[in-house]
Design an enzyme around this catalytic site. Structure first.
Site, PDB file in Angstrom:
ATOM      1  N   GLY A  85      75.389  99.220  84.861  1.00  0.00           N
ATOM      2  CA  GLY A  85      75.784 100.503  84.287  1.00  0.00           C
ATOM      3  C   GLY A  85      77.294 100.650  84.256  1.00  0.00           C
ATOM      4  CG  HIS A  86      79.655  98.134  85.765  1.00  0.00           C
ATOM      5  ND1 HIS A  86      78.567  98.001  86.593  1.00  0.00           N
ATOM      6  CD2 HIS A  86      80.218  96.902  85.696  1.00  0.00           C
ATOM      7  CE1 HIS A  86      78.483  96.744  87.014  1.00  0.00           C
ATOM      8  NE2 HIS A  86      79.475  96.064  86.478  1.00  0.00           N
ATOM      9  NE  ARG A  87      83.710 100.320  78.246  1.00  0.00           N
ATOM     10  CZ  ARG A  87      84.954 100.410  77.761  1.00  0.00           C
ATOM     11  NH1 ARG A  87      85.681  99.302  77.569  1.00  0.00           N
ATOM     12  NH2 ARG A  87      85.487 101.564  77.470  1.00  0.00           N
ATOM     13  CG  HIS A 135      76.773  94.672  81.964  1.00  0.00           C
ATOM     14  ND1 HIS A 135      78.145  94.712  81.877  1.00  0.00           N
ATOM     15  CD2 HIS A 135      76.494  94.331  83.236  1.00  0.00           C
ATOM     16  CE1 HIS A 135      78.673  94.393  83.042  1.00  0.00           C
ATOM     17  NE2 HIS A 135      77.688  94.169  83.898  1.00  0.00           N
TER      18      HIS A 135
END
Length: 124
Positions: free
Chosen positions: A44-46, A91
């Site tokens: 839940g990040h980039r 993602h």
């Protein structure tokens, strides 16, 4: 956009040998693996700087990837299949099989300030 690469694998009657040495397109600074995942989503990040390579070395999982333009669902189900996640790739890792082990190789050492948790906003 994230992209898949095949990692060279050598097979014979004794089994399989998959070699990462020159397959990963960046210098590896950090590696970790995720396993024993329940029905939770991970990630839940980039990143601002980090490029990652994700390999499900056992079992399978799905990576939902959003580069700001395109959202893709990519199933990692073979230890020779590697997903390269670039800095723009927001993602989420999900749908882990009970036996899944997801190995992640990163181009930088851990730095909390490198993470971007806000997802892209898409036009409806």
């Amino acid at each position: 956009m994230a992209y898949l690469i095949n990692i060279p694998t050598f097979s014979d009657d004794r089994g399989n040998l998959t070699v990462l040495d020159e397959a990963i397109p960046f210098q590896i600074k950090r590696l970790f693996y995720i396993y024993g995942v329940d029905n939770s989503a991970r990630g839940g990040h980039r990143h601002h700087q980090t490029i990652q390579a994700a390999i499900c070395i056992q079992g399978k999982c799905t990576i939902i990837n959003d580069d700001g333009d395109t959202v893709e669902h990519i199933e990692l189900d073979q230890p020779s299949k590697c997903l390269i996640l670039e800095t723009k790739d927001w993602h989420v890792m999900t749908n882990f099989s009970a036996d899944a082990i997801l190995l992640v190789l990163a181009s930088t050492n851990f730095d909390a300030s490198d993470y971007i948790f806000t997802p892209y906003e898409h036009q409806a």
